[in-house]
Design a protein around this motif. Sequence first.
Motif, PDB file in Angstrom:
ATOM      1  N   GLY A   1       0.809  -1.226   0.000  1.00 28.55           N
ATOM      2  CA  GLY A   1       0.000   0.000   0.000  1.00 28.55           C
ATOM      3  C   GLY A   1       0.840   1.272   0.000  1.00 28.55           C
ATOM      4  N   ALA A   2       2.134   1.152  -0.316  1.00 31.79           N
ATOM      5  CA  ALA A   2       2.996   2.349  -0.349  1.00 31.79           C
ATOM      6  C   ALA A   2       2.558   3.274  -1.477  1.00 31.79           C
ATOM      7  N   PRO A   3       2.675   4.577  -1.277  1.00 30.37           N
ATOM      8  CA  PRO A   3       2.297   5.489  -2.366  1.00 30.37           C
ATOM      9  C   PRO A   3       3.310   5.520  -3.509  1.00 30.37           C
ATOM     10  N   HIS A   4       4.557   5.113  -3.215  1.00 28.78           N
ATOM     11  CA  HIS A   4       5.600   5.176  -4.249  1.00 28.78           C
ATOM     12  C   HIS A   4       6.461   3.918  -4.247  1.00 28.78           C
ATOM     13  N   VAL A   5       7.031   3.650  -5.400  1.00 28.68           N
ATOM     14  CA  VAL A   5       8.072   2.626  -5.509  1.00 28.68           C
ATOM     15  C   VAL A   5       9.221   3.247  -6.292  1.00 28.68           C
ATOM     16  N   ILE A   6      10.440   3.002  -5.811  1.00 32.04           N
ATOM     17  CA  ILE A   6      11.626   3.470  -6.543  1.00 32.04           C
ATOM     18  C   ILE A   6      12.451   2.245  -6.918  1.00 32.04           C
ATOM     19  N   ALA A   7      12.662   2.070  -8.218  1.00 29.32           N
ATOM     20  CA  ALA A   7      13.438   0.912  -8.684  1.00 29.32           C
ATOM     21  C   ALA A   7      14.778   1.397  -9.229  1.00 29.32           C
ATOM     22  N   ALA A   8      15.823   0.617  -8.923  1.00 27.48           N
ATOM     23  CA  ALA A   8      17.162   0.914  -9.453  1.00 27.48           C
ATOM     24  C   ALA A   8      17.483  -0.117 -10.516  1.00 27.48           C
TER      25      ALA A   8
ATOM     26  N   GLY B   1       9.604   6.486   5.291  1.00 22.80           N
ATOM     27  CA  GLY B   1       9.914   5.086   5.550  1.00 22.80           C
ATOM     28  C   GLY B   1       9.992   4.339   4.241  1.00 22.80           C
ATOM     29  N   ALA B   2      10.880   3.352   4.201  1.00 25.88           N
ATOM     30  CA  ALA B   2      11.063   2.568   2.974  1.00 25.88           C
ATOM     31  C   ALA B   2      11.157   1.091   3.321  1.00 25.88           C
ATOM     32  N   CYS B   3      10.955   0.274   2.319  1.00 25.64           N
ATOM     33  CA  CYS B   3      11.098  -1.173   2.501  1.00 25.64           C
ATOM     34  C   CYS B   3      11.478  -1.782   1.151  1.00 25.64           C
ATOM     35  N   TRP B   4      12.438  -2.671   1.174  1.00 21.77           N
ATOM     36  CA  TRP B   4      12.817  -3.368  -0.065  1.00 21.77           C
ATOM     37  C   TRP B   4      11.605  -4.094  -0.638  1.00 21.77           C
ATOM     38  N   GLY B   5      11.423  -3.974  -1.927  1.00 23.30           N
ATOM     39  CA  GLY B   5      10.358  -4.710  -2.600  1.00 23.30           C
ATOM     40  C   GLY B   5      10.967  -5.886  -3.344  1.00 23.30           C
ATOM     41  N   GLY B   6      11.306  -6.926  -2.598  1.00 27.85           N
ATOM     42  CA  GLY B   6      11.996  -8.076  -3.180  1.00 27.85           C
ATOM     43  C   GLY B   6      11.181  -8.767  -4.259  1.00 27.85           C
ATOM     44  N   TYR B   7       9.912  -9.029  -3.946  1.00 26.18           N
ATOM     45  CA  TYR B   7       9.044  -9.665  -4.947  1.00 26.18           C
ATOM     46  C   TYR B   7       8.965  -8.798  -6.200  1.00 26.18           C
ATOM     47  N   PHE B   8       8.888  -7.479  -5.939  1.00 22.89           N
ATOM     48  CA  PHE B   8       8.663  -6.550  -7.040  1.00 22.89           C
ATOM     49  C   PHE B   8       9.802  -6.598  -8.060  1.00 22.89           C
ATOM     50  N   TYR B   9      11.039  -6.386  -7.599  1.00 24.00           N
ATOM     51  CA  TYR B   9      12.105  -6.260  -8.614  1.00 24.00           C
ATOM     52  C   TYR B   9      12.515  -7.598  -9.193  1.00 24.00           C
ATOM     53  N   LYS B  10      12.307  -8.693  -8.423  1.00 28.23           N
ATOM     54  CA  LYS B  10      12.592 -10.017  -9.001  1.00 28.23           C
ATOM     55  C   LYS B  10      11.610 -10.291 -10.150  1.00 28.23           C
ATOM     56  N   ALA B  11      10.369  -9.869  -9.942  1.00 28.63           N
ATOM     57  CA  ALA B  11       9.362 -10.070 -10.992  1.00 28.63           C
ATOM     58  C   ALA B  11       9.690  -9.249 -12.235  1.00 28.63           C
ATOM     59  N   VAL B  12      10.220  -8.036 -12.017  1.00 28.95           N
ATOM     60  CA  VAL B  12      10.517  -7.154 -13.157  1.00 28.95           C
ATOM     61  C   VAL B  12      11.409  -7.867 -14.174  1.00 28.95           C
ATOM     62  N   ASN B  13      12.419  -8.581 -13.668  1.00 34.09           N
ATOM     63  CA  ASN B  13      13.414  -9.185 -14.575  1.00 34.09           C
ATOM     64  C   ASN B  13      12.931 -10.443 -15.283  1.00 34.09           C
ATOM     65  N   VAL B  14      11.853 -11.044 -14.785  1.00 33.13           N
ATOM     66  CA  VAL B  14      11.419 -12.302 -15.415  1.00 33.13           C
ATOM     67  C   VAL B  14      10.030 -12.209 -16.044  1.00 33.13           C
ATOM     68  N   TYR B  15       9.375 -11.079 -15.847  1.00 33.39           N
ATOM     69  CA  TYR B  15       8.007 -10.935 -16.373  1.00 33.39           C
ATOM     70  C   TYR B  15       7.976  -9.744 -17.355  1.00 33.39           C
ATOM     71  N   PRO B  16       8.117 -10.039 -18.659  1.00 34.40           N
ATOM     72  CA  PRO B  16       8.258  -8.957 -19.641  1.00 34.40           C
ATOM     73  C   PRO B  16       7.193  -7.856 -19.560  1.00 34.40           C
ATOM     74  N   PRO B  17       5.913  -8.175 -19.314  1.00 38.94           N
ATOM     75  CA  PRO B  17       4.950  -7.061 -19.259  1.00 38.94           C
ATOM     76  C   PRO B  17       5.300  -6.027 -18.175  1.00 38.94           C
ATOM     77  N   LEU B  18       5.852  -6.505 -17.056  1.00 41.81           N
ATOM     78  CA  LEU B  18       6.229  -5.589 -15.974  1.00 41.81           C
ATOM     79  C   LEU B  18       7.495  -4.808 -16.347  1.00 41.81           C
ATOM     80  N   PHE B  19       8.437  -5.511 -16.949  1.00 42.35           N
ATOM     81  CA  PHE B  19       9.679  -4.884 -17.422  1.00 42.35           C
ATOM     82  C   PHE B  19       9.333  -3.749 -18.388  1.00 42.35           C
ATOM     83  N   GLU B  20       8.403  -4.047 -19.293  1.00 44.36           N
ATOM     84  CA  GLU B  20       7.994  -3.024 -20.276  1.00 44.36           C
ATOM     85  C   GLU B  20       7.206  -1.899 -19.621  1.00 44.36           C
ATOM     86  N   ALA B  21       6.379  -2.261 -18.657  1.00 41.50           N
ATOM     87  CA  ALA B  21       5.572  -1.224 -17.981  1.00 41.50           C
ATOM     88  C   ALA B  21       6.468  -0.218 -17.269  1.00 41.50           C
TER      89      ALA B  21
END
Length: 257
Positions: free
Chosen positions: A164-171, A201-221
Motif C-alpha cells: 500500500g505504499a504510495p511510491h516505488v523506486i526501482a534501481a 519510511g522505505a522497505c525493499w520490494g523483493g518480490y517486485f524487482y525479481k518479478a521485473v526481470n522475469v516478467y516482460p509485461p512488468l519490465f515493459e511497464a
Amino acid sequence: MAECPVRIISMESKEEYPTPTPDFKELCLKCGHCVTVCPMGALSLDWLTPEDCKPIMEELWVTPEQAEQFLCGRRSIRAFKEKTVPRNILEKLLEIACSAASAKNQQPWHWVVVETPSEVRRLAGMVIKWMRTVILSNPEAAEAAGFTRAVASWDEGYDRICRGAPHVIAAHADKNWGFGSEDCALALGLLDLYATSIGLGACWGGYFYKAVNVYPPLFEALGLPSDHFAFGAMMLGYPKFKYQRIPIRNRPRVTWK
Ligand SMILES: Cc1cc2nc3c(=O)[nH]c(=O)nc-3n(C[C@H](O)[C@H](O)[C@H](O)COP(=O)(O)O)c2cc1C
C-alpha cells in the motif's frame, strides 16, 4: 598523492609540485578524492574545483551514539499514511542515493520512480498476475517462495507486494556490468537511511524487482532498456507507526584469524 586510488599523481622531488602522470585522463576514476582531501584546496580538476564541493562541517558530524541509534533504529516500513511524497523530496532522496560507493566509481544506477499510488497498485497487480502463472506452472516453488500467500492476501484485499505504499523506486543498470547488484543495493541502502532521517519510511520490494526481470509485461511497464536489469526496488512513503525500540539481532557469526 597517497590518497589517489589509481596512483596517477606523482612528484619528482619534494621541491616539485605534484603533477598528473601521462595516463591520468584515461585512468582517473573521477572519485574526487584528490580535490576533497587537500587541506589547502590546492588541486583542481577540469570537472571539479574545491569551490564546487560542499565543505564538511564538523558540527554536523554524527556522534557514535547518534550513529548507532540511527543505523540500528532504521526499520523496514510496511504501513504507510495515505499521503504522497513531493517531487522535490523524491529528487533529494535520489541525489543522496547517488553518493553511494560503486565499483570503479561507475555510478551505474538508473532510476524509475513510480510517483502515483494508483500506478504502484497497478504494477503490484502485475506482480500478482505473474505469481499466479508460477503457481500454475510450479506450485511447489511458488509455495516455497511465498507466492501462494501473497496471492491469497491480494485476493482478500491486502497488498503484500508494495504494502500500500504510495511510491516505488526501482534501481536498474546495465546487466553486463559486473557490480550492478552491489552498486544498486548500496545506493538504495543510502536512500533508505536518508528517508528515515527525514521522517519517511522505505522497505525493499523483493518480490517486485525479481518479478521485473522475469516478467516482460512488468519490465515493459517500467520502461527499462532491454540491456538492463532491475537490481532493487523500494517502497516509500510516510510511516503510519513510530517505533519505540530496537530489536535484537543475531550475534555476528565471525571467524577471527
Ligand atoms: C533484498 C531484500 C528484499 C526484501 N524484500 C521484501 C519484500 O518483498 N517485502 C517486504 O515486506 N520486505 C522485504 N524485505 C525487508 C526484510 O524483510 C527486512 O529487512 C527484515 O525483515 C528486517 O527488518 P528491518 O529491515 O526492519 O530491520 C526485503 C529486504 C531485503 C534486503
